[in-house]
Design a protein around this motif. Structure first.
Motif, mmCIF file in Angstrom:
data_model
loop_
_atom_site.group_PDB
_atom_site.id
_atom_site.type_symbol
_atom_site.label_atom_id
_atom_site.label_comp_id
_atom_site.label_asym_id
_atom_site.label_seq_id
_atom_site.Cartn_x
_atom_site.Cartn_y
_atom_site.Cartn_z
ATOM 1 N N CYS A 78 82.619 -30.008 30.686
ATOM 2 C CA CYS A 78 83.587 -30.597 31.595
ATOM 3 C C CYS A 78 83.561 -29.871 32.936
ATOM 4 O O CYS A 78 83.130 -28.724 33.027
ATOM 5 C CB CYS A 78 84.989 -30.593 30.998
ATOM 6 N N THR A 79 84.003 -30.588 33.945
ATOM 7 C CA THR A 79 84.157 -30.032 35.288
ATOM 8 C C THR A 79 85.646 -30.076 35.622
ATOM 9 O O THR A 79 86.355 -30.999 35.215
ATOM 10 C CB THR A 79 83.350 -30.844 36.317
ATOM 11 N N CYS A 80 86.115 -29.055 36.340
ATOM 12 C CA CYS A 80 87.550 -28.994 36.618
ATOM 13 C C CYS A 80 87.817 -28.210 37.885
ATOM 14 O O CYS A 80 86.955 -27.473 38.360
ATOM 15 C CB CYS A 80 88.288 -28.351 35.451
ATOM 16 N N GLY A 81 89.038 -28.374 38.384
ATOM 17 C CA GLY A 81 89.453 -27.583 39.544
ATOM 18 C C GLY A 81 89.470 -26.112 39.202
ATOM 19 O O GLY A 81 88.779 -25.301 39.808
ATOM 20 N N SER A 82 90.255 -25.760 38.194
ATOM 21 C CA SER A 82 90.307 -24.358 37.789
ATOM 22 C C SER A 82 90.778 -24.153 36.361
ATOM 23 O O SER A 82 90.559 -23.094 35.790
ATOM 24 C CB SER A 82 91.225 -23.562 38.730
ATOM 25 N N SER A 83 91.443 -25.130 35.765
ATOM 26 C CA SER A 83 91.985 -24.924 34.423
ATOM 27 C C SER A 83 91.976 -26.232 33.640
ATOM 28 O O SER A 83 91.608 -27.276 34.168
ATOM 29 C CB SER A 83 93.411 -24.385 34.515
ATOM 30 N N GLY A 84 92.408 -26.141 32.385
ATOM 31 C CA GLY A 84 92.472 -27.310 31.521
ATOM 32 C C GLY A 84 91.223 -27.539 30.706
ATOM 33 O O GLY A 84 91.182 -28.404 29.839
ATOM 34 N N TYR A 85 90.184 -26.754 30.961
ATOM 35 C CA TYR A 85 88.910 -26.978 30.287
ATOM 36 C C TYR A 85 88.966 -26.693 28.791
ATOM 37 O O TYR A 85 88.343 -27.400 28.001
ATOM 38 C CB TYR A 85 87.777 -26.177 30.943
ATOM 39 N N GLU A 86 89.697 -25.666 28.380
ATOM 40 C CA GLU A 86 89.739 -25.319 26.962
ATOM 41 C C GLU A 86 90.380 -26.448 26.150
ATOM 42 O O GLU A 86 89.840 -26.879 25.126
ATOM 43 C CB GLU A 86 90.507 -24.019 26.752
ATOM 44 N N LYS A 87 91.515 -26.956 26.621
ATOM 45 C CA LYS A 87 92.178 -28.070 25.938
ATOM 46 C C LYS A 87 91.285 -29.304 25.933
ATOM 47 O O LYS A 87 91.231 -30.032 24.946
ATOM 48 C CB LYS A 87 93.509 -28.400 26.614
ATOM 49 N N THR A 88 90.574 -29.539 27.029
ATOM 50 C CA THR A 88 89.699 -30.707 27.132
ATOM 51 C C THR A 88 88.576 -30.628 26.115
ATOM 52 O O THR A 88 88.322 -31.590 25.375
ATOM 53 C CB THR A 88 89.132 -30.818 28.564
ATOM 54 N N LEU A 89 87.883 -29.502 26.060
ATOM 55 C CA LEU A 89 86.770 -29.348 25.115
ATOM 56 C C LEU A 89 87.259 -29.432 23.666
ATOM 57 O O LEU A 89 86.598 -30.032 22.818
ATOM 58 C CB LEU A 89 86.028 -28.035 25.388
ATOM 59 N N ASN A 90 88.426 -28.870 23.396
ATOM 60 C CA ASN A 90 88.999 -28.959 22.050
ATOM 61 C C ASN A 90 89.353 -30.393 21.685
ATOM 62 O O ASN A 90 89.161 -30.819 20.543
ATOM 63 C CB ASN A 90 90.239 -28.066 21.924
ATOM 64 N N LYS A 91 89.868 -31.151 22.642
ATOM 65 C CA LYS A 91 90.249 -32.533 22.358
ATOM 66 C C LYS A 91 89.023 -33.407 22.110
ATOM 67 O O LYS A 91 89.059 -34.320 21.281
ATOM 68 C CB LYS A 91 91.103 -33.113 23.484
ATOM 69 N N ILE A 92 87.928 -33.133 22.804
ATOM 70 C CA ILE A 92 86.690 -33.877 22.545
ATOM 71 C C ILE A 92 86.270 -33.651 21.099
ATOM 72 O O ILE A 92 85.947 -34.598 20.379
ATOM 73 C CB ILE A 92 85.574 -33.463 23.531
ATOM 74 N N ALA A 93 86.283 -32.397 20.660
ATOM 75 C CA ALA A 93 85.906 -32.075 19.278
ATOM 76 C C ALA A 93 86.855 -32.752 18.291
ATOM 77 O O ALA A 93 86.418 -33.350 17.300
ATOM 78 C CB ALA A 93 85.901 -30.560 19.076
#
Length: 155
Positions: free
Chosen positions: A105-120
């Protein structure tokens, strides 16, 4: 290993990374597009609202069946600390057909951990590799891309 990259990109940042990975891995690629447009500031606001509310949207017909691939790499921007609505819609429809998963994922600065977890969680698959790139890292993404590709190639 037959690989497919599936991505959505509102501002072409995620597309830039998807195409770099495609070039390196020499694999197929599929851009997800939505019937509903998320252009401009209004689209940005609508996109964040839809993503945060776990809404799905109508996506245009895909041309590649994920079931025909050994690995599907999902690429998405982060919207409201989760994946973009068109990718969520794709995964709700096709996620059960994915054999092996990698995601970025690409992001401004945060939210990536929740995003990657939600994909899984949405696919029910443990990813063989994940990667995130913040706005600052997008200027020189090569090292992170190489590490991501090495995880995929060495699995």
């Amino acid at each position: 290993m037959k690989t497919l990259i599936v991505y959505y990109s509102r501002t072409q940042q995620t597309e830039k990374i998807a195409k770099a990975i495609q070039k390196d891995l020499n694999c197929d690629i599929e851009e997800i597009t939505a019937e509903k447009k998320y252009d401009g500031i209004i689209g940005y606001i609508k996109g964040g609202f839809d993503a945060g509310a776990n809404r799905v949207c109508e996506i245009n017909k895909v041309t590649k069946n994920p079931e025909n691939y050994d690995l599907v790499i999902i690429g998405t921007p982060v919207w409201a600390a989760t994946m973009a609505t068109p990718i969520y819609s794709y995964l709700k429809e096709y996620g059960n057909q994915i054999k092996n998963l990698a995601s970025f994922c690409t992001c401004g600065s945060s939210g990536y951990e929740k995003t990657l977890n939600k994909i899984a969680k949405t696919t029910g698959k443990t990813p063989i590799a994940t990667m995130y790139l913040t706005k600052d890292e997008m200027e020189n993404p090569e090292e992170k891309i190489n590490n991501f590709e090495n995880k995929i190639n060495n699995r």
